[in-house]
Structures are given as structure tokens and as C-alpha cells.
Design a protein around this motif. Sequence first.
Motif, mmCIF file in Angstrom:
data_model
loop_
_atom_site.group_PDB
_atom_site.id
_atom_site.type_symbol
_atom_site.label_atom_id
_atom_site.label_comp_id
_atom_site.label_asym_id
_atom_site.label_seq_id
_atom_site.Cartn_x
_atom_site.Cartn_y
_atom_site.Cartn_z
ATOM 1 N N ARG A 39 0.821 -1.217 0.000
ATOM 2 C CA ARG A 39 0.000 0.000 0.000
ATOM 3 C C ARG A 39 0.850 1.260 0.000
ATOM 4 N N VAL A 47 1.461 8.175 -6.210
ATOM 5 C CA VAL A 47 0.649 9.305 -5.740
ATOM 6 C C VAL A 47 1.558 10.449 -5.296
ATOM 7 N N ASP A 94 -6.381 8.826 -10.836
ATOM 8 C CA ASP A 94 -5.650 9.965 -10.274
ATOM 9 C C ASP A 94 -6.430 10.691 -9.184
ATOM 10 N N LYS A 95 -7.589 10.218 -8.835
ATOM 11 C CA LYS A 95 -8.324 10.786 -7.711
ATOM 12 C C LYS A 95 -8.305 9.866 -6.492
ATOM 13 N N ARG A 96 -8.410 8.579 -6.740
ATOM 14 C CA ARG A 96 -8.555 7.616 -5.648
ATOM 15 C C ARG A 96 -7.261 6.877 -5.307
ATOM 16 N N GLY A 97 -6.199 7.191 -6.021
ATOM 17 C CA GLY A 97 -4.894 6.685 -5.657
ATOM 18 C C GLY A 97 -4.763 5.178 -5.684
ATOM 19 N N CYS A 98 -4.038 4.643 -4.722
ATOM 20 C CA CYS A 98 -3.743 3.206 -4.696
ATOM 21 C C CYS A 98 -4.717 2.452 -3.802
ATOM 22 N N VAL A 99 -5.080 1.281 -4.258
ATOM 23 C CA VAL A 99 -5.963 0.407 -3.480
ATOM 24 C C VAL A 99 -5.213 -0.877 -3.171
ATOM 25 N N LEU A 100 -5.246 -1.269 -1.912
ATOM 26 C CA LEU A 100 -4.688 -2.557 -1.503
ATOM 27 C C LEU A 100 -5.723 -3.629 -1.809
ATOM 28 N N ARG B 217 -19.641 10.013 -8.198
ATOM 29 C CA ARG B 217 -18.541 9.431 -7.423
ATOM 30 C C ARG B 217 -17.384 10.396 -7.200
ATOM 31 N N ASP B 218 -17.321 11.473 -7.995
ATOM 32 C CA ASP B 218 -16.272 12.467 -7.777
ATOM 33 C C ASP B 218 -16.767 13.643 -6.930
ATOM 34 N N TRP B 221 -14.473 16.109 -5.027
ATOM 35 C CA TRP B 221 -13.741 17.075 -5.857
ATOM 36 C C TRP B 221 -14.674 18.206 -6.275
ATOM 37 N N GLU B 226 -12.171 21.078 -5.938
ATOM 38 C CA GLU B 226 -12.079 21.951 -7.115
ATOM 39 C C GLU B 226 -12.443 23.402 -6.795
ATOM 40 N N VAL B 233 -5.932 16.843 -5.410
ATOM 41 C CA VAL B 233 -5.967 16.088 -4.151
ATOM 42 C C VAL B 233 -6.341 14.636 -4.459
ATOM 43 N N VAL B 234 -5.647 13.730 -3.805
ATOM 44 C CA VAL B 234 -5.997 12.297 -3.910
ATOM 45 C C VAL B 234 -6.607 11.851 -2.581
ATOM 46 N N PHE B 235 -7.770 11.248 -2.683
ATOM 47 C CA PHE B 235 -8.464 10.748 -1.488
ATOM 48 C C PHE B 235 -8.617 9.246 -1.699
ATOM 49 N N GLU B 236 -7.749 8.479 -1.040
ATOM 50 C CA GLU B 236 -7.713 7.044 -1.332
ATOM 51 C C GLU B 236 -8.941 6.311 -0.787
ATOM 52 N N VAL B 237 -9.182 5.169 -1.398
ATOM 53 C CA VAL B 237 -10.360 4.349 -1.065
ATOM 54 C C VAL B 237 -9.897 2.914 -0.791
ATOM 55 N N ASP B 238 -10.823 2.121 -0.250
ATOM 56 C CA ASP B 238 -10.522 0.699 -0.106
ATOM 57 C C ASP B 238 -11.053 -0.057 -1.319
ATOM 58 N N LEU B 244 -11.072 6.608 2.539
ATOM 59 C CA LEU B 244 -10.357 6.350 3.791
ATOM 60 C C LEU B 244 -10.106 7.684 4.502
ATOM 61 N N TYR B 250 -3.884 12.761 0.109
ATOM 62 C CA TYR B 250 -2.574 13.208 -0.373
ATOM 63 C C TYR B 250 -2.750 14.541 -1.089
#
Lengths: 101, 375
Positions: A39, A47, A94-100, B217-218, B221, B226, B233-238, B244, B250
Motif C-alpha cells: 500500500r 501518488v 488519479d483521484k482515488r490513488g492506490c488500493v490494496l 462518485r467524484d 472534488w 475543485e 488532491v488524492v483521497f484514497e479508497v478501499d 479512507l 494526499y
Amino acid sequence: MKRLVLLAALALGACANPLGDPATFDNNDVELAVGNTARMGCSCLFVMNMDEAYCRAWVKASPDVAKMNIDWADKSVESSAFLSFAARARLVDDKRGCVLE
Amino acid sequence: MKALLFSLLSSAALAQTPCPTREAWPTQGWPEALVDTSAKATQLAALEAYAFTLTGDDAERTGLRTNSVVIIHEGKLKYEKYARGFTRDNRHLSWSVAKSYSSALIGTAVKEGLVKIDDSICVYLPEYVNSPKCSIRVKDAITFATGLGWQEEYEDASYQASSVIAMLYGIGHRDQLHHVLSHRQAAEPGKQWNYSTGDAHLAAAVAQRALAQRHGRDAFWKVLFEPIGTPNVVFEVDAKGTPLGGSMVYATPRDFAKFGFLYLNDGCWNGERLVPEGWVSASTTPSETFVQHAPEGQSTPSGYSWWLNIERPPPTVKERPWADVPNDAFSANGHWGQFIVVVPSWDLVVVRTGDDRDSRIDLNELAKLSYEVVR
């Protein structure tokens, strides 16, 4: 000998923490190490856009057993340790980044 | 009758607090007015000696390890410095600064009439509608008051005892909302203050579900990132797509500063309120649950997932957390020394990103030295 002791300790860790105790979680340290490396390595590279050397240092955790394999084309990081522990994280967009996974 | 109605409506309009005005808004980028390095040489040296001197072994990752400092004063970028390979273009992990973002996103949903903070979370998460967790209100999720038996432990404790590590890397990682709500109900919601990454994840999930109805889903932003000029901005998900919101945002330091600037300006951006009137004030007032139930050792009060520079009420601690900084200051704080510090009476936003694995930069010192540079 040291390596043997480490492996034995890790194996015991894998057996510890049975389900049912609400105060602990059924993970062993190696599972967590590979999850962390996949991750955090993926996010660091794809990212944060930091370089590989920096990201290898960024993800280092204790126990330092997780290998980090980068797939630059797929923008993913797979981490493994020993023979049976592995995890993979991938940049989804490019919005949700990396997913494990 | 029409005249009366008009009069009432006019009175209501007049009663609203106007948005602050600014010479310029940094939507397209920060206006720069960098400090005079000659005139401020002493102050700059003091700030950089404190913030950028490695105090430990770099290979062992010990000591204070600053990656960036950005200072915004009077609406302009006055100072920025990057280190350790970072540049102005690199996003940085927020860790728990994300909690303040999640709180703000709840605010945007309230502003749009999509969320009521006294509602049960199950209004927005219908898959839990028959669960006892429905006694948790949205407000509880942004004030660390869900009452869940969450164990906020990090690298320095047993990994198996940490709700956070299990959620991010272990058994809970694929469906982190489920992991959060699988925790036992240790106390009635609102009757326990317990700092929790799980609570903030829950808040972000509620915000996402509510806002997605209108914005897709965005949504995050469209309603927040925006409008303040931070589309990257990156808002990571599972793996289930749940944001999350307790830890995994980020952004570049300049973009973190824009988020701080939004709160410096009462939640307004270029004349438009992005969160309801009174939201920033409520966010920066100790929550009822904090006041009544925070443990004795918790000396820094919190509101809606922001940290406050006031004496803990009741004042069992006699000093403000950051003694040299005005009492209207508040901050978003993250693991390894991430900070967005907002000081309204100094018209100041300071962002610091770092990698402090075994120690932590002192926010009081950082804010004080930063202000000395720009005052």
C-alpha cells in the motif's frame, strides 16, 4: 541460527491472537508488513511521485522482511515475504490513488 | 402581507454573516510575496535551524525530518521550503489531517441539505439499518464520539492490538467501513471521547454516500477540492470504494494551505460559503463530548476534528496547548508530524509535512517561528 529464531518467532506470531478476543486482531506481523509495503509503496511511487530509493526507505517497517516488487507499466506494487505471504496495491486512478487488493 | 414577508426575508438575509473579503483568492495559485531574506535573515535562520535540521540518524529514520514548510500570511505565500527530495509538486501523505477534510466534507453535505448531523448514520448507510450501530449520529463521527471500542495504536504498540493497522494493512483492509462498525459498542454514542481513525472513516463514508446522490462518485472534488483550486488532491479508497477519511488524503503542501485558508476565512471561498454559516465556529469549539468525557490526559481540545489552542474546559490544564500562539489558533494534525496550523488573529496558515517516525516537531515552536518570519 538467528534466521531460524526469527522464522520460529514469526510462525508463532502467525498462530497467535485467535479470533474471539475483542482487543486483538487476527493478523500476524508478516501479513501486516507485506500489506504496509504494498500500500505505502504504491502510494509513495504513484501518488506522491517520489523516486524508488526514497519509497523503499519510506515503506521500511519492522519486521523488515517484506520485498517490494514494482510493476511500472501496471502502476502497482506487489510485496511478498517468505513463501506464503503476499499483497498487492495498484493505482486505480488519479483521484482515488492506490488500493490494496 | 407581502410587505411583511419581504421584511422578514430581508431581516433574515441581513442576519447572515458576510463572507470575508480578500484582495485575491488563491484558486489558480498562491499570490507570492516572499519575505525579504536579508531583512529577515535572523528569523529565517531560526525557523530553518529548528524545522530543517536533521536531529537524528537519517538512515535510521530518527529525529525531526521535515519535508516541507509553507507559510501563508495575509493571503499570500510568504515562504516555502522543501527538503529530502520533495518539491512543491509532490503530494504528501496527510495521515490524520484527513480527519479535518472528512469533517469539512460533512459540512459541505450539510450546506447542500444532504446531511443532518443529528441523523443516525443509518440514514446514509442503509445496509446497517437493522444494526445497533444506528444509534451513532453523524455528529458523533466527526467528534470522536461514536462510542466504539476502537484502539488507536500505531507502530510503537503491538500490531495485533491496533484497530488502525488491522484496518489499513490487515484483516480489515478490503472493507474498512465494515471493520470500523464491527467494533464493539464500548459506550453509548456521545458518552465517550475516543480519538479514532475509524470514526473519521465513518464520517467520510457518510459524506460520500450523501454527496454522491447529487454529484456522483467524484463528489468530493466537485464540492470541495475543485472550488478551492485543489483538483489534484488524492483521497484514497478501499477495495469497495469507501473513502479512507481518517488517514489517506494526499496533497501538495500548497494545496493543504488552501484547505487551511478556507477555514481561516470562515468556510468561505471567493464570496461563496462551502460549509454552512457557523460550521467553522462549531468546528473550532470543544465538542460537548470532549468537554464531558475526554480522558484526563487529553489536554488539547477538539471540535469537529480540528485541534484547538484553548485551555481544556473545565480548565484542569491551566495552559493552552501552544502557549506562544493566540488562543484562536486551531490545527489539523497527522501522524509523523503533518500539520495545517490556522491562526486567524495572525492571518496565518502554516503547513508542515514531515516524516518524524520517533519524535514530533513542536507545533508551538513551529507556529511561533513561522510568524516571526512574516510579521
